[in-house]
Motif scaffolding. Structure first.
Motif, PDB file in Angstrom:
ATOM      1  N   ALA A   1    -115.262  30.234 -63.390  1.00 23.85           N
ATOM      2  CA  ALA A   1    -116.279  29.429 -64.069  1.00 23.85           C
ATOM      3  C   ALA A   1    -115.814  27.994 -64.296  1.00 23.85           C
ATOM      4  O   ALA A   1    -114.734  27.760 -64.848  1.00 23.85           O
ATOM      5  N   GLU A   2    -116.639  27.051 -63.881  1.00 18.60           N
ATOM      6  CA  GLU A   2    -116.392  25.647 -64.171  1.00 18.60           C
ATOM      7  C   GLU A   2    -116.844  25.305 -65.589  1.00 18.60           C
ATOM      8  O   GLU A   2    -116.246  24.483 -66.269  1.00 18.60           O
ATOM      9  N   ARG A   3    -117.942  25.917 -66.022  1.00 16.52           N
ATOM     10  CA  ARG A   3    -118.462  25.687 -67.369  1.00 16.52           C
ATOM     11  C   ARG A   3    -118.661  27.033 -68.054  1.00 16.52           C
ATOM     12  O   ARG A   3    -119.166  27.984 -67.454  1.00 16.52           O
ATOM     13  N   VAL A   4    -118.282  27.087 -69.332  1.00 15.09           N
ATOM     14  CA  VAL A   4    -118.539  28.257 -70.171  1.00 15.09           C
ATOM     15  C   VAL A   4    -119.432  27.833 -71.327  1.00 15.09           C
ATOM     16  O   VAL A   4    -119.204  26.798 -71.959  1.00 15.09           O
ATOM     17  N   ILE A   5    -120.462  28.623 -71.570  1.00 14.93           N
ATOM     18  CA  ILE A   5    -121.413  28.355 -72.651  1.00 14.93           C
ATOM     19  C   ILE A   5    -121.249  29.446 -73.689  1.00 14.93           C
ATOM     20  O   ILE A   5    -121.283  30.639 -73.357  1.00 14.93           O
ATOM     21  N   VAL A   6    -121.066  29.051 -74.945  1.00 17.03           N
ATOM     22  CA  VAL A   6    -120.888  30.021 -76.021  1.00 17.03           C
ATOM     23  C   VAL A   6    -121.848  29.679 -77.157  1.00 17.03           C
ATOM     24  O   VAL A   6    -122.246  28.526 -77.339  1.00 17.03           O
ATOM     25  N   GLY A   7    -122.207  30.702 -77.922  1.00 19.90           N
ATOM     26  CA  GLY A   7    -123.109  30.491 -79.040  1.00 19.90           C
ATOM     27  C   GLY A   7    -122.447  30.591 -80.385  1.00 19.90           C
ATOM     28  O   GLY A   7    -123.023  30.170 -81.386  1.00 19.90           O
ATOM     29  N   ASP A   8    -121.248  31.151 -80.445  1.00 17.11           N
ATOM     30  CA  ASP A   8    -120.580  31.312 -81.728  1.00 17.11           C
ATOM     31  C   ASP A   8    -119.104  30.982 -81.581  1.00 17.11           C
ATOM     32  O   ASP A   8    -118.297  31.840 -81.234  1.00 17.11           O
ATOM     33  N   PRO A   9    -118.721  29.741 -81.856  1.00 22.49           N
ATOM     34  CA  PRO A   9    -117.307  29.366 -81.727  1.00 22.49           C
ATOM     35  C   PRO A   9    -116.413  30.061 -82.747  1.00 22.49           C
ATOM     36  O   PRO A   9    -115.194  30.027 -82.621  1.00 22.49           O
ATOM     37  N   PHE A  10    -117.003  30.700 -83.776  1.00 20.34           N
ATOM     38  CA  PHE A  10    -116.224  31.418 -84.776  1.00 20.34           C
ATOM     39  C   PHE A  10    -115.974  32.875 -84.387  1.00 20.34           C
ATOM     40  O   PHE A  10    -115.248  33.584 -85.076  1.00 20.34           O
ATOM     41  N   SER A  11    -116.599  33.338 -83.319  1.00 19.52           N
ATOM     42  CA  SER A  11    -116.443  34.718 -82.870  1.00 19.52           C
ATOM     43  C   SER A  11    -115.018  34.976 -82.391  1.00 19.52           C
ATOM     44  O   SER A  11    -114.486  34.250 -81.545  1.00 19.52           O
ATOM     45  N   ARG A  12    -114.413  36.027 -82.923  1.00 14.60           N
ATOM     46  CA  ARG A  12    -113.048  36.364 -82.505  1.00 14.60           C
ATOM     47  C   ARG A  12    -113.022  36.754 -81.034  1.00 14.60           C
ATOM     48  O   ARG A  12    -112.048  36.477 -80.318  1.00 14.60           O
ATOM     49  N   TYR A  13    -114.066  37.393 -80.576  1.00 12.06           N
ATOM     50  CA  TYR A  13    -114.133  37.799 -79.167  1.00 12.06           C
ATOM     51  C   TYR A  13    -114.149  36.565 -78.266  1.00 12.06           C
ATOM     52  O   TYR A  13    -113.399  36.465 -77.291  1.00 12.06           O
ATOM     53  N   VAL A  14    -115.016  35.610 -78.599  1.00 12.69           N
ATOM     54  CA  VAL A  14    -115.105  34.390 -77.802  1.00 12.69           C
ATOM     55  C   VAL A  14    -113.806  33.605 -77.882  1.00 12.69           C
ATOM     56  O   VAL A  14    -113.321  33.066 -76.872  1.00 12.69           O
ATOM     57  N   GLN A  15    -113.229  33.532 -79.056  1.00 12.18           N
ATOM     58  CA  GLN A  15    -111.977  32.803 -79.207  1.00 12.18           C
ATOM     59  C   GLN A  15    -110.873  33.394 -78.334  1.00 12.18           C
ATOM     60  O   GLN A  15    -110.102  32.662 -77.703  1.00 12.18           O
ATOM     61  N   LEU A  16    -110.807  34.722 -78.283  1.00  2.89           N
ATOM     62  CA  LEU A  16    -109.789  35.370 -77.450  1.00  2.89           C
ATOM     63  C   LEU A  16    -110.035  35.086 -75.976  1.00  2.89           C
ATOM     64  O   LEU A  16    -109.101  34.770 -75.224  1.00  2.89           O
ATOM     65  N   LEU A  17    -111.289  35.155 -75.544  1.00  2.00           N
ATOM     66  CA  LEU A  17    -111.605  34.892 -74.145  1.00  2.00           C
ATOM     67  C   LEU A  17    -111.238  33.459 -73.755  1.00  2.00           C
ATOM     68  O   LEU A  17    -110.681  33.206 -72.687  1.00  2.00           O
ATOM     69  N   LEU A  18    -111.556  32.498 -74.627  1.00  5.11           N
ATOM     70  CA  LEU A  18    -111.260  31.100 -74.327  1.00  5.11           C
ATOM     71  C   LEU A  18    -109.762  30.818 -74.375  1.00  5.11           C
ATOM     72  O   LEU A  18    -109.269  29.917 -73.691  1.00  5.11           O
TER      73      LEU A  18
END
Length: 424
Positions: free
Chosen positions: A156-173
């Protein structure tokens, strides 16, 4: 190769990813029809929102504590053998849809899952690839999710997220940092994310108590610290905030306005009812507002404005909604889509009253030109629970105070017997 990858964990996040894609398509080809939302396109052939009961119906709480639409499973999806309730409409997705994959990191909450399945169908009808990931389904789901998504994240060149506070998203990033990052709205969290990013603070949800850090916070602190860096712009990473909220761009970021053009073009205009509607909030569930105070406030708002319906937040508990229905006589509505789409589809009251939440910013945009008036009721200090931090109080005041100029502001005036609401 997937050029753009979106991670969504709530129906509103998915809605705002569709709005972002629509805006991208319109910007790329202003003369074209864009993605979905061509004026006149059918999109209102959806069934009415699920009514879960009213006072005269003798409403009771189901044994499993979950209210759902008749004819649906507990997660809101149509059961096997159930006929379709109507076409959601289809459109050509164009280049943006072809280049964007939406990954639903499915939550466990049944109401959220049901709304997400409905929104996922809308996205598929518009030509998007939607991947439903059971990210919280039993032991080993985290490792399985990381393994499944690793190839997509690397590409992925761009990642779109809706909740920067999400632990799941934080781990993925933390594991896979994209070259371009877009943050779309997931409630008022966007305002706090932008403010904390500008101040260089660690990312903490606004309703968390003070600065105390429990065992779980301490264990996850390294992930949060790394995610804070991955969610910030650098010379190699561009950060965009796509929002309908009043956000001051943090240094190095780009803020793109969300005007809800896709929603307005796809749905409505709505039929207006003579009465008013109330919009519920999960402030009781998050431990911010006292349940007794909240119920009294809802009753007084309903009496003052002649409201007949109460649109429940997807996180509101069945017990609380049962109490509101019994004590106020309001018809409790469990929307099966985000409120912006429900309101745009109609029917909707000529006045919509809400407590401080995202809808006081989004509904005026979604309902532009319909004649619907939106009012926000401030949270009185005596409604708050004793352990609520001053930071949370200030944030709620800011949400109400920064509402669009079209929004009426209601101030609670305490009296010995009840609350009275006056226009501020």
């Amino acid at each position: 190769m997937t050029g753009q990858l979106a991670f969504v964990e709530s129906p509103v996040q998915l809605l705002n990813v569709l709005e972002w894609a629509h805006a991208q398509s319109a910007a790329a080809d202003p003369s074209g029809p864009g993605l979905p939302g061509v004026p006149g396109r059918p999109g209102s052939a959806l069934p009415p929102p699920g009514v879960v009961g009213r006072r005269s119906a003798g409403l009771g709480v189901p044994a499993d504590g979950v209210w759902g639409r008749v004819g649906t499973t507990h997660d809101g999806a149509a059961p096997v053998g159930t006929a379709s309730t109507g076409s959601l409409g289809t459109t050509g997705g164009g280049e943006v849809a072809a280049d964007l994959t939406l990954v639903v990191l499915s939550p466990t909450d049944p109401m959220s899952r049901g709304q997400l399945r409905r929104m996922a169908q809308l996205a598929r009808d518009d030509g998007f690839t939607v991947r439903w990931q059971e990210a919280r389904h039993g032991r080993g789901s985290l490792a399985r999710t990381l393994r499944d998504l690793a190839p997509l994240l690397r590409a992925a060149e761009r990642v779109i997220v809706g909740d920067p506070f999400s632990r799941y998203v934080q781990l993925l990033l933390t594991l896979f940092a994209p070259k371009q990052l877009t943050v779309v709205d997931d409630g008022t969290a966007t305002m706090e994310y932008a403010a904390q990013l500008a101040r260089g603070e660690r990312l903490v949800r606004w309703h968390r108590r003070g600065s105390s850090r429990g065992p779980r916070e301490l264990v996850l602190a390294p992930v949060s610290a790394a995610a804070r860096r991955k969610l910030a712009p650098t010379r190699r990473r561009a950060v965009e905030i796509f929002t309908s909220l009043p956000v001051e761009p943090p240094p190095g970021t780009t803020v793109t306005p969300n005007t809800f053009a896709w929603t307005r073009a796809r749905f409505g205009p709505p039929r207006l009812t003579r009465g008013s509607d109330l919009v519920g909030t999960s402030l009781v569930e998050t431990g911010v507002v006292d349940a007794d105070q909240y119920t009294r406030a809802v009753a007084d708002l309903a009496a003052t404005h002649g409201a007949t319906r109460y649109f429940a937040h997807r996180r509101e508990s069945a017990v609380k909604l049962h109490r509101i229905a019994v004590e106020t006589g309001l018809e409790i509505v469990r929307p099966d889509l985000p409120l912006e789409l429900i309101a745009r589809r109609g029917p909707i009251g000529r006045t919509v009253v809400s407590f401080p939440s995202t809808v006081v910013h989004t509904l005026p945009l979604a309902l532009a030109g319909t004649g619907v008036k939106v009012a926000v009721c401030e949270i009185a200090p005596e409604w708050l629970k004793a352990n609520v931090s001053p930071r949370a109080q200030g944030f709620l005041a800011g949400v109400a105070g920064t509402a669009a100029f079209e929004v009426d502001r209601l101030t609670a005036r305490a009296t010995p017997t009840a609350e009275r609401f006056e226009f501020g």
